[in-house]
Design a protein around this motif. Structure first.
Motif, mmCIF file in Angstrom:
data_model
loop_
_atom_site.group_PDB
_atom_site.id
_atom_site.type_symbol
_atom_site.label_atom_id
_atom_site.label_comp_id
_atom_site.label_asym_id
_atom_site.label_seq_id
_atom_site.Cartn_x
_atom_site.Cartn_y
_atom_site.Cartn_z
ATOM 1 N N ALA A 189 -42.204 43.462 5.391
ATOM 2 C CA ALA A 189 -42.353 43.890 6.601
ATOM 3 C C ALA A 189 -42.898 43.465 7.224
ATOM 4 O O ALA A 189 -43.485 42.627 7.425
ATOM 5 C CB ALA A 189 -42.746 45.953 6.224
ATOM 6 N N GLY A 190 -42.605 43.614 8.580
ATOM 7 C CA GLY A 190 -42.808 43.481 9.658
ATOM 8 C C GLY A 190 -42.276 42.061 10.292
ATOM 9 O O GLY A 190 -42.849 41.372 11.471
ATOM 10 N N SER A 191 -40.858 41.175 9.581
ATOM 11 C CA SER A 191 -40.391 40.311 9.923
ATOM 12 C C SER A 191 -39.065 40.624 10.599
ATOM 13 O O SER A 191 -38.500 39.248 11.145
ATOM 14 C CB SER A 191 -39.735 39.932 8.063
ATOM 15 N N SER A 192 -39.124 41.330 11.494
ATOM 16 C CA SER A 192 -37.942 41.849 12.808
ATOM 17 C C SER A 192 -38.736 40.994 13.740
ATOM 18 O O SER A 192 -39.101 40.560 13.992
ATOM 19 C CB SER A 192 -37.907 43.011 12.494
ATOM 20 N N ALA A 193 -37.604 41.738 14.708
ATOM 21 C CA ALA A 193 -38.046 42.058 16.193
ATOM 22 C C ALA A 193 -38.530 42.765 17.156
ATOM 23 O O ALA A 193 -38.530 42.717 18.053
ATOM 24 C CB ALA A 193 -37.135 41.000 16.709
ATOM 25 N N GLY A 194 -38.927 44.177 15.992
ATOM 26 C CA GLY A 194 -39.646 45.110 16.819
ATOM 27 C C GLY A 194 -41.615 44.596 17.365
ATOM 28 O O GLY A 194 -41.445 43.388 17.374
ATOM 29 N N THR A 195 -41.601 45.850 18.755
ATOM 30 C CA THR A 195 -42.740 45.257 19.482
ATOM 31 C C THR A 195 -44.430 45.434 18.250
ATOM 32 O O THR A 195 -45.157 45.054 18.086
ATOM 33 C CB THR A 195 -43.189 46.614 20.156
ATOM 34 N N GLU A 196 -44.364 46.117 17.027
ATOM 35 C CA GLU A 196 -45.378 45.941 15.903
ATOM 36 C C GLU A 196 -44.977 45.254 14.519
ATOM 37 O O GLU A 196 -45.253 44.808 13.333
ATOM 38 C CB GLU A 196 -45.895 47.267 15.418
ATOM 39 N N ASP A 197 -43.904 44.335 14.536
ATOM 40 C CA ASP A 197 -42.969 43.723 14.098
ATOM 41 C C ASP A 197 -44.410 42.082 13.880
ATOM 42 O O ASP A 197 -43.461 41.020 15.168
ATOM 43 C CB ASP A 197 -42.093 42.930 13.520
ATOM 44 N N TYR A 198 -44.969 41.778 13.465
ATOM 45 C CA TYR A 198 -46.285 40.292 13.853
ATOM 46 C C TYR A 198 -45.452 39.103 12.524
ATOM 47 O O TYR A 198 -46.397 38.178 12.837
ATOM 48 C CB TYR A 198 -47.307 40.594 13.522
ATOM 49 N N THR A 199 -44.981 39.500 11.831
ATOM 50 C CA THR A 199 -45.102 38.332 10.959
ATOM 51 C C THR A 199 -44.456 36.933 11.387
ATOM 52 O O THR A 199 -45.108 36.010 11.252
ATOM 53 C CB THR A 199 -43.926 38.962 9.516
ATOM 54 N N GLN A 200 -43.777 37.029 11.967
ATOM 55 C CA GLN A 200 -42.876 35.553 12.620
ATOM 56 C C GLN A 200 -44.098 35.423 13.812
ATOM 57 O O GLN A 200 -44.227 33.699 13.417
ATOM 58 C CB GLN A 200 -41.749 36.030 13.200
ATOM 59 N N PRO A 201 -44.427 36.143 14.598
ATOM 60 C CA PRO A 201 -45.248 35.424 15.440
ATOM 61 C C PRO A 201 -47.026 34.788 14.952
ATOM 62 O O PRO A 201 -47.464 33.628 15.049
ATOM 63 C CB PRO A 201 -46.184 36.222 16.326
ATOM 64 N N LEU A 202 -47.626 35.542 13.748
ATOM 65 C CA LEU A 202 -48.456 35.050 12.803
ATOM 66 C C LEU A 202 -48.124 33.865 12.329
ATOM 67 O O LEU A 202 -48.635 32.995 12.062
ATOM 68 C CB LEU A 202 -48.951 36.514 12.395
ATOM 69 N N VAL A 203 -46.975 33.641 11.568
ATOM 70 C CA VAL A 203 -46.738 33.220 10.927
ATOM 71 C C VAL A 203 -46.705 31.479 12.067
ATOM 72 O O VAL A 203 -47.421 30.355 11.509
ATOM 73 C CB VAL A 203 -45.289 32.392 10.130
ATOM 74 N N LEU A 220 -42.812 33.897 2.245
ATOM 75 C CA LEU A 220 -41.493 34.872 3.434
ATOM 76 C C LEU A 220 -42.010 35.969 3.460
ATOM 77 O O LEU A 220 -42.523 37.174 2.955
ATOM 78 C CB LEU A 220 -40.956 34.578 1.545
ATOM 79 N N GLY A 221 -41.490 36.184 4.883
ATOM 80 C CA GLY A 221 -41.635 37.443 5.355
ATOM 81 C C GLY A 221 -40.486 38.579 4.858
ATOM 82 O O GLY A 221 -39.415 38.208 4.904
ATOM 83 N N MET A 222 -40.727 39.338 4.267
ATOM 84 C CA MET A 222 -39.193 40.694 3.730
ATOM 85 C C MET A 222 -38.875 41.675 4.458
ATOM 86 O O MET A 222 -39.638 41.987 4.950
ATOM 87 C CB MET A 222 -39.623 40.741 2.197
ATOM 88 N N PRO A 223 -37.473 41.722 4.356
ATOM 89 C CA PRO A 223 -37.148 42.913 5.194
ATOM 90 C C PRO A 223 -37.952 43.839 4.610
ATOM 91 O O PRO A 223 -38.682 44.394 3.362
ATOM 92 C CB PRO A 223 -35.963 43.266 5.009
ATOM 93 N N GLY A 224 -38.361 45.529 5.450
ATOM 94 C CA GLY A 224 -38.624 46.314 4.766
ATOM 95 C C GLY A 224 -38.249 47.423 4.105
ATOM 96 O O GLY A 224 -38.451 48.400 2.790
ATOM 97 N N TYR A 225 -36.933 47.151 4.414
ATOM 98 C CA TYR A 225 -35.795 48.207 3.623
ATOM 99 C C TYR A 225 -35.744 47.598 2.220
ATOM 100 O O TYR A 225 -35.962 46.252 1.995
ATOM 101 C CB TYR A 225 -34.437 48.268 4.066
#
Length: 644
Positions: free
Chosen positions: A247-261, A291-296
């Motif tokens: 989770a957290g791999s999308s583009a929402g306000t609390e999706d931090y995976t991409q910016p942190l990587v 690998l940042g995985m989708p939450g669904y």
């Protein structure tokens, strides 16, 4: 603020990027483990037998051990009486035969007159009802190749061959980081509040990881807090080979995976043009793959199945489908050689399978009850009905698969003369990432040529001497394969000679002396090149075959002949020098011969044949083969025959 995806990468491109980065970041390691712990582990290198199995002449049943000659003349109207301790010795199944015995009379055929005397009404032949030394495994045999996923039947064979430990690929460790303020563990299911959900993805992904041959460690759930996530990502990257962020791999306000990587390392991919599974991140942190995985759950499963599992299996040496169950239905195959069966029993015969064009070829394996290697080598099982005398060669049969059909289809079928070079080629071929193998059947040089004629082999190793010309193989190919264009792969020469036990004071060091002194001779089967060479040499020396004691005894391989001599079952035999060196026998050269590979021209461009040629022409192969002694690998050349 909402973030946009960097771009949407095509499925094939994303897979290529991930594999390329994995190749740079993941460093394969090995470890040595006990064989008992090796189930479903992947071997780093081939396992070779350190001892023979059995390593003594063993009784195959309950009865009495005798010298077979002492029973000659016994029949229904003329019995023979034998004395305990002089003529016979009681034995149970598995007992070591006394030194002066070479056969066992089954207990049902023994009439006991008193405690020291028995009566026989039928004779036995030498080595009847005996499991001779090396019947199953001969020292130096390759038990299983490198890059092989160890199965339950392999474990027994490896232990029987004298190996207590094996070197395997070390499993990759995947650290799983479940993220989300709303996540709870399954233990809190009865206390869930609105807006809280159970973390099921972690265990599902951990199972998929283990299924693909790696290990998984699930870390504590991390809430959607950037600082806590940063610390968790760095910690897991420190302790793992691969970091899996859920989770957290999308583009929402609390999706931090991409910016942190991106902040802690590098992002390779953010978003793939697939559904489900679009919101995904591939990158690295501290030189560890992320690998940042989708939450669904469905999307997470799809990404794991299409990207993570193939990656892990490739790194583990498993191939993508090695751990998947075989299809339960049977397949049609053509029987490669006649199969004789008992009328008394329904029989299940292990077979080796290989595909030639549009048909599967089934070759029966050794059916001895103690032959564990038949289980290791088998691709399927053939059910022969009770009251059937057998099945003729060329018959279409139904085979129950015990190995994935994809693996069977990748095998090159090699049928013909036996040589340990074939195992060496197979060991090199299995190093490829494509799952290629060499499925070999030892039926002699002429048997291999006839398999090519029937369209049942890709390769036929041969060393048939033409007595008239002194040339190897060519005249036989022109005679038996005159309508089939083939290529002769030439460049391997090997030394043939006579085997003797070391430190044994025998003056017989030639065929003439062997005949004169009546030494027992372990021969090869009709149609084998070694048998043809022996006949040629006997003819040259004017020695009748009847003068060679044991001429009619037929063994299928050089190692079987060598072991028969080493164990004392025979005084001498003929074979190649490399096997004599391997087993510690004295060797008397009789001649150098060509060991050629015959390949139909239509298969020459097959990528597997091209890889085989690459192996044969490599300096590593030449050095490996010549170091065994008795071989010379020259310039490998292709000789076209029977073509217009």
């Amino acid at each position: 603020m909402y973030k946009r995806y960097l771009n949407l990468v095509e499925f094939a491109d994303a897979k290529k990027i991930l594999q390329e980065q994995a190749g740079k970041l993941l460093k394969p390691e090995t470890e040595t483990i006990a064989v008992r712990d090796s189930l479903h582990r992947v071997l780093h290198a081939p396992v070779f037998a350190r001892i023979s199995h059995p390593n003594y002449n063993a009784s195959a049943m309950d009865g009495v051990a005798i010298n077979a000659e002492s029973s000659f003349g016994a029949h229904e109207r003329h019995s023979l009486k034998l004395t305990k301790g002089i003529d016979f010795w009681p034995v149970d199944t598995g007992d070591c035969l006394p030194a002066n015995c070479n056969a066992v009379v089954m207990i049902e055929d023994v009439i006991e007159l008193d405690q020291d005397t028995i009566e026989l009404y039928s004779a036995v032949h030498p080595w009847q009802n005996v499991r001779v030394v090396g019947e199953d495994i001969i020292v130096g045999d390759m038990i299983v190749p490198g890059n092989h996923c160890i199965q339950a039947v392999d474990i027994g064979a490896i232990l029987c061959s004298g190996n207590a430990e094996v070197t395997v690929r070390k499993k990759l460790q995947v650290g799983i980081v479940p993220t989300g303020t709303e996540l709870r563990t399954a233990a809190t299911a009865d206390r869930l509040q609105p807006g809280e959900i159970i973390d099921s993805n972690s265990e599902m992904l951990a199972a998929l990881i283990r299924e693909a041959g790696a290990t998984a460690k699930i870390y504590d759930i991390v809430p959607d807090n950037k600082e806590l996530l940063r610390a968790a990502f760095l910690n897991v990257a420190n302790e793992s080979d691969i970091v899996l962020i859920i989770a957290g791999s999308s583009a929402g306000t609390e999706d931090y995976t991409q910016p942190l990587v991106a902040e802690l390392g590098e992002v390779f991919v953010h978003g793939i043009a697939i559904k489900p599974g679009k919101p995904v991140v591939f990158g690295k942190i501290s030189e560890k793959l992320v690998l940042g995985m989708p939450g669904y759950p469905v999307a997470a499963f799809m990404i794991a199945r299409e990207f993570l599992q193939p990656l892990l299996r490739k790194q583990a040496g498993l191939g993508e489908n090695i751990l998947e169950s075989c299809r339960v239905d049977k397949v049609d195959a053509i029987l490669s050689r006649r199969l004789i069966s008992s009328l008394k029993h329904q029989e299940f015969v292990q077979v080796k399978l290989g595909r030639i064009k549009d048909k599967l070829i089934a070759t029966p394996l050794n059916r001895g009850a103690g032959v564990t290697m038949s289980l290791v080598k088998a691709d399927g099982i053939l059910d022969v009905a009770r009251a059937s005398e057998g099945i003729e060669s060329g018959t279409k049969v139904k085979v129950q698969l015990i190995r994935p059909l994809e693996m069977i289809n990748n095998a090159l079928i090699c049928t013909g003369s036996h040589d340990i070079i074939i195992d060496k080629i197979n060991a090199e071929l299995t190093k490829t990432a494509d799952g290629w193998t060499l499925a070999s059947a030892h039926v002699g040089s002429l048997g291999g040529i006839m398999a090519i004629k029937r369209g049942e082999a890709h390769i036929a190793p041969a060393h048939l001497l033409d007595e008239a010309t002194g040339e190897y193989n060519i005249s036989y190919i022109k005679k038996y394969l005159r309508e089939i264009p083939v290529v002769l792969i030439r460049g391997i020469k090997r030394q043939q000679g006579l085997y003797f036990r070391r430190n044994e004071q025998l003056s017989a060091r030639s065929l003439a002396a062997i005949a004169e002194q009546g030494l027992s001779f372990a021969n090869r089967q009709k149609g084998s090149g070694t048998r043809v060479l022996l006949d040629y040499l006997l003819k040259q020396d004017g020695i009748p075959v009847t003068a060679i004691s044991g001429y009619e005894q037929e063994l299928l391989t050089h190692t079987a002949v060598a072991l028969a001599v080493l164990s004392g079952n025979y005084d001498t035999g003929m074979g190649i020098e490399a096997v004599a060196n391997l087993l510690g026998l004295d060797f008397v050269p009789v001649g150098v011969e060509n060991y050629d590979l015959i390949v139909p021209q239509e298969y020459l461009e097959d990528v597997r044949i091209q890889k085989l040629l690459e192996i044969l022409r490599s300096g590593e192969f030449k050095n490996n083969i010549e170091s065994m002694g008795g071989y010379v690998v020259e310039n490998i050349e292709l000789i076209p025959l029977n073509s217009d």
